[in-house]
Design a protein around this motif. Structure first.
Motif, PDB file in Angstrom:
ATOM      1  N   PHE A  41       8.174  11.578  20.480  1.00 59.72           N
ATOM      2  CA  PHE A  41       7.022  12.575  19.635  1.00 59.72           C
ATOM      3  C   PHE A  41       6.871  13.926  19.998  1.00 59.72           C
ATOM      4  CE2 PHE A  41       5.848   7.997  19.730  1.00 59.72           C
ATOM      5  CZ  PHE A  41       5.336   7.735  18.440  1.00 59.72           C
ATOM      6  N   ARG A  42       6.435  14.699  19.167  1.00 58.44           N
ATOM      7  CA  ARG A  42       6.049  16.174  19.644  1.00 58.44           C
ATOM      8  C   ARG A  42       4.531  16.395  19.266  1.00 58.44           C
ATOM      9  NH1 ARG A  42       9.858  15.272  21.675  1.00 58.44           N
ATOM     10  NH2 ARG A  42      11.774  16.055  21.370  1.00 58.44           N
ATOM     11  N   ARG A  43       3.854  16.896  20.173  1.00 58.52           N
ATOM     12  CA  ARG A  43       2.328  16.943  20.105  1.00 58.52           C
ATOM     13  C   ARG A  43       1.987  18.037  18.943  1.00 58.52           C
ATOM     14  NH1 ARG A  43      -1.727  16.841  24.313  1.00 58.52           N
ATOM     15  NH2 ARG A  43      -3.703  16.753  23.092  1.00 58.52           N
ATOM     16  N   GLN A  44       1.196  17.639  18.076  1.00 62.74           N
ATOM     17  CA  GLN A  44       0.393  18.590  17.025  1.00 62.74           C
ATOM     18  C   GLN A  44      -0.894  18.977  17.439  1.00 62.74           C
ATOM     19  OE1 GLN A  44       2.561  19.185  14.612  1.00 62.74           O
ATOM     20  NE2 GLN A  44       4.183  18.177  15.668  1.00 62.74           N
ATOM     21  N   PRO A  45      -1.535  19.873  16.487  1.00 62.93           N
ATOM     22  CA  PRO A  45      -2.806  20.300  16.611  1.00 62.93           C
ATOM     23  C   PRO A  45      -3.868  19.182  16.194  1.00 62.93           C
ATOM     24  CG  PRO A  45      -1.507  22.074  15.526  1.00 62.93           C
ATOM     25  CD  PRO A  45      -0.718  20.706  15.540  1.00 62.93           C
ATOM     26  N   GLY A  46      -4.993  19.283  16.843  1.00 67.57           N
ATOM     27  CA  GLY A  46      -5.910  18.173  16.515  1.00 67.57           C
ATOM     28  C   GLY A  46      -5.690  16.762  17.344  1.00 67.57           C
ATOM     29  N   ASP A  47      -4.925  16.895  18.372  1.00 64.70           N
ATOM     30  CA  ASP A  47      -4.649  15.686  19.215  1.00 64.70           C
ATOM     31  C   ASP A  47      -3.871  14.646  18.479  1.00 64.70           C
ATOM     32  OD1 ASP A  47      -5.000  14.918  21.876  1.00 64.70           O
ATOM     33  OD2 ASP A  47      -6.662  13.575  21.520  1.00 64.70           O
ATOM     34  N   ASP A  84       0.896  -1.256   0.013  1.00 66.99           N
ATOM     35  CA  ASP A  84       0.062  -0.081   0.178  1.00 66.99           C
ATOM     36  C   ASP A  84       0.867   1.288  -0.144  1.00 66.99           C
ATOM     37  OD1 ASP A  84      -1.769   2.108   0.726  1.00 66.99           O
ATOM     38  OD2 ASP A  84      -2.928   1.178   1.974  1.00 66.99           O
ATOM     39  N   THR A  85       0.931   2.112  -1.235  1.00 62.26           N
ATOM     40  CA  THR A  85       1.780   3.079  -1.224  1.00 62.26           C
ATOM     41  C   THR A  85       1.340   4.360  -0.420  1.00 62.26           C
ATOM     42  OG1 THR A  85       0.720   3.729  -3.485  1.00 62.26           O
ATOM     43  CG2 THR A  85       2.779   2.385  -3.450  1.00 62.26           C
ATOM     44  N   ASP A  86      -0.078   4.276  -0.199  1.00 58.32           N
ATOM     45  CA  ASP A  86      -0.582   5.357   0.411  1.00 58.32           C
ATOM     46  C   ASP A  86      -0.191   5.289   2.054  1.00 58.32           C
ATOM     47  OD1 ASP A  86      -1.955   6.535  -1.499  1.00 58.32           O
ATOM     48  OD2 ASP A  86      -3.683   5.778  -1.157  1.00 58.32           O
ATOM     49  N   ALA A  87      -0.217   4.035   2.445  1.00 57.97           N
ATOM     50  CA  ALA A  87       0.248   3.733   4.008  1.00 57.97           C
ATOM     51  C   ALA A  87       1.739   4.099   3.932  1.00 57.97           C
ATOM     52  CB  ALA A  87       0.032   2.123   4.327  1.00 57.97           C
ATOM     53  N   LEU A  88       2.588   3.700   3.015  1.00 56.09           N
ATOM     54  CA  LEU A  88       3.923   4.195   3.062  1.00 56.09           C
ATOM     55  C   LEU A  88       4.280   5.794   3.146  1.00 56.09           C
ATOM     56  CD1 LEU A  88       5.439   1.538   0.417  1.00 56.09           C
ATOM     57  CD2 LEU A  88       5.674   1.583   2.778  1.00 56.09           C
ATOM     58  N   GLY A  89       3.262   6.439   2.469  1.00 55.38           N
ATOM     59  CA  GLY A  89       3.385   7.743   2.622  1.00 55.38           C
ATOM     60  C   GLY A  89       3.151   8.077   3.902  1.00 55.38           C
ATOM     61  N   ALA A  90       2.012   7.602   4.660  1.00 56.95           N
ATOM     62  CA  ALA A  90       1.879   8.089   6.034  1.00 56.95           C
ATOM     63  C   ALA A  90       2.899   7.543   6.921  1.00 56.95           C
ATOM     64  CB  ALA A  90       0.536   7.336   6.235  1.00 56.95           C
ATOM     65  N   ALA A  91       3.657   6.585   6.702  1.00 59.46           N
ATOM     66  CA  ALA A  91       4.502   6.184   7.532  1.00 59.46           C
ATOM     67  C   ALA A  91       5.785   6.994   7.396  1.00 59.46           C
ATOM     68  CB  ALA A  91       5.078   4.654   7.032  1.00 59.46           C
ATOM     69  N   ARG A  92       6.229   7.519   6.341  1.00 60.39           N
ATOM     70  CA  ARG A  92       7.386   8.559   6.393  1.00 60.39           C
ATOM     71  C   ARG A  92       6.937   9.827   6.746  1.00 60.39           C
ATOM     72  NH1 ARG A  92       6.897   6.431   0.711  1.00 60.39           N
ATOM     73  NH2 ARG A  92       8.675   5.000   0.422  1.00 60.39           N
ATOM     74  N   LEU A  93       5.554  10.226   6.940  1.00 59.24           N
ATOM     75  CA  LEU A  93       5.233  11.400   7.684  1.00 59.24           C
ATOM     76  C   LEU A  93       5.418  11.236   9.064  1.00 59.24           C
ATOM     77  CD1 LEU A  93       4.165  14.106   6.910  1.00 59.24           C
ATOM     78  CD2 LEU A  93       1.747  13.451   6.951  1.00 59.24           C
ATOM     79  N   GLY A  94       4.751  10.035   9.773  1.00 62.06           N
ATOM     80  CA  GLY A  94       5.116   9.935  10.923  1.00 62.06           C
ATOM     81  C   GLY A  94       4.093  10.692  11.876  1.00 62.06           C
ATOM     82  N   ILE A  95       2.764  10.907  11.414  1.00 64.09           N
ATOM     83  CA  ILE A  95       2.118  11.605  12.464  1.00 64.09           C
ATOM     84  C   ILE A  95       0.909  10.546  12.756  1.00 64.09           C
ATOM     85  CG2 ILE A  95       0.359  13.341  12.732  1.00 64.09           C
ATOM     86  CD1 ILE A  95       2.076  14.979  10.685  1.00 64.09           C
ATOM     87  N   TYR A  96       0.512  10.491  14.022  1.00 61.17           N
ATOM     88  CA  TYR A  96      -0.257   9.369  14.498  1.00 61.17           C
ATOM     89  C   TYR A  96      -1.414  10.296  15.655  1.00 61.17           C
ATOM     90  CZ  TYR A  96       3.132   6.513  12.353  1.00 61.17           C
ATOM     91  OH  TYR A  96       4.054   5.949  11.724  1.00 61.17           O
ATOM     92  N   GLY A  97      -2.302   9.532  15.631  1.00 60.07           N
ATOM     93  CA  GLY A  97      -3.551   9.770  16.700  1.00 60.07           C
ATOM     94  C   GLY A  97      -3.383   9.015  17.882  1.00 60.07           C
ATOM     95  N   LYS A  98      -4.417   9.444  18.846  1.00 59.01           N
ATOM     96  CA  LYS A  98      -3.967   8.901  20.214  1.00 59.01           C
ATOM     97  C   LYS A  98      -4.096   7.359  20.313  1.00 59.01           C
ATOM     98  CE  LYS A  98      -5.932  11.159  23.514  1.00 59.01           C
ATOM     99  NZ  LYS A  98      -6.883  11.978  24.537  1.00 59.01           N
ATOM    100  N   ARG A  99      -5.085   6.821  19.614  1.00 60.95           N
ATOM    101  CA  ARG A  99      -5.167   5.359  19.609  1.00 60.95           C
ATOM    102  C   ARG A  99      -3.942   4.715  19.199  1.00 60.95           C
ATOM    103  NH1 ARG A  99      -6.222   0.650  16.953  1.00 60.95           N
ATOM    104  NH2 ARG A  99      -7.952  -0.715  17.965  1.00 60.95           N
ATOM    105  N   ALA A 100      -3.193   4.837  18.120  1.00 61.40           N
ATOM    106  CA  ALA A 100      -1.843   4.339  17.755  1.00 61.40           C
ATOM    107  C   ALA A 100      -1.063   4.367  18.975  1.00 61.40           C
ATOM    108  CB  ALA A 100      -1.290   5.025  16.579  1.00 61.40           C
ATOM    109  N   LEU A 101      -0.914   5.228  19.823  1.00 62.34           N
ATOM    110  CA  LEU A 101       0.064   5.211  21.154  1.00 62.34           C
ATOM    111  C   LEU A 101      -0.464   4.684  22.219  1.00 62.34           C
ATOM    112  CD1 LEU A 101       0.746   7.524  18.816  1.00 62.34           C
ATOM    113  CD2 LEU A 101       1.579   9.218  20.931  1.00 62.34           C
ATOM    114  N   MET A 102      -1.722   4.198  22.249  1.00 63.22           N
ATOM    115  CA  MET A 102      -2.187   3.769  23.548  1.00 63.22           C
ATOM    116  C   MET A 102      -1.387   2.804  24.334  1.00 63.22           C
ATOM    117  SD  MET A 102      -4.914   1.018  22.180  1.00 63.22           S
ATOM    118  CE  MET A 102      -4.787  -0.250  20.844  1.00 63.22           C
TER     119      MET A 102
END
Length: 278
Positions: free
Chosen positions: A174-180, A145-163
């Motif tokens: 990690f560094r906190r970003q807008p929008g939780d 999945d090339t879209d998933a790879l693009g998201a992986a390179r960006l490295g931005i995640y929501g709260k559930r991924a970090l649970m």
């Protein structure tokens, strides 16, 4: 939502199977219809037939977008962390013992989805393995999945991924970003190399070289027996002699291929390519 006949679903399933090894049958009708409906609307196709013609001709790279729509990227950091304990307590120790003086270790997460698994490996090694600075460690993450790879390179995640991550680990990497949302620090993102791969295409897996440890979790369950054997053969060839592969907790390489030896450690069962090939 677009209505698709049983025969059209079979045609789509066959098309997807021939390119990925993943099996999607009539039992997954609703899942298939939702994703095809999205692609029909995205391409402004007036009918299923016109969309399918576009797909077969790969107009605008539609095959890649079609495959991306059918991949499952549900994951989070430190998933099945018993295997991470096994990695640092046992697997790397054995690889070092037979390393013949080499200071290089190669680890592969495939499929890596949006990057949580290979980044988890990187953080775990930094925090849990005292020899991390002694070795040249290469961590690779690959997915179809090339879209998933693009998201992986960006490295931005929501709260559930970090649970499952301790607060101190989140604060460190990690560094906190807008929008939780949380973004990985650049130093960690740079520690993982991402690339596309199709596990049933030997040419693609071969391009990545050979690894000491492969994490291949929760993907073979989407294949049929033939595709599993092909993927297992390709994964076998992607391991260095004596290298290990970690599967998901519901998967068993023993039921797929005779090439691997079963190894039982305190923190989990893994599969090994024998030092002497068969």
């Amino acid at each position: 939502m677009i209505e698709i006949s049983d025969e059209e679903i079979r045609r789509l399933g066959d098309f997807l199977y021939r390119r990925t090894g993943m099996v999607y049958s009539l039992s997954k009708r609703y899942y298939i219809e939702r994703r095809i409906d999205d692609r029909v609307k995205a391409t402004a196709s007036p009918s299923f037939e016109s969309y399918f013609a576009r797909l077969r001709a790969d107009v605008g790279g539609e095959i890649e977008k079609f495959v991306n729509a059918f991949t499952v990227n549900e994951t989070y950091f430190n998933r099945e962390d018993h295997q991470l304990r096994c990695l640092t307590n046992d697997l790397l120790r054995e690889r070092i013992a037979v390393g013949h003086g080499t200071r290089r270790l190669r680890l592969w997460s495939v499929p890596c989805a949006t990057g949580e698994e290979p980044y988890s490996i990187a953080m775990w090694l930094l925090d849990k393995w005292p020899l991390v600075d002694t070795y040249d460690i290469e961590i690779c993450g690959s997915d179809i999945d090339t879209d998933a790879l693009g998201a992986a390179r960006l490295g931005i995640y929501g709260k559930r991924a970090l649970m499952r991550l301790p607060e101190q680990v989140v604060a460190r990497y990690f560094r906190r970003q807008p929008g939780d949302r949380w973004q990985l620090i650049d130093e960690l993102k740079e520690s993982v190399r991402f690339s596309p791969v199709n596990l049933v295409e030997a040419g693609q897996t071969r391009e990545h070289g050979r690894f000491d440890v492969i994490f291949c979790r929760n993907v073979l369950i989407y294949f049929d027996d033939t595709s599993r054997r092909i993927a297992a053969d390709n994964l076998y060839e992607s391991l260095l002699p004596g290298g290990f592969i970690c599967l998901g907790h519901t998967e068993s390489m023993s039921r797929i291929s005779p090439l691997f030896e079963v190894r039982r450690f305190e923190d989990g069962i893994v599969y090994q390519r024998p030092e002497v090939g068969r």
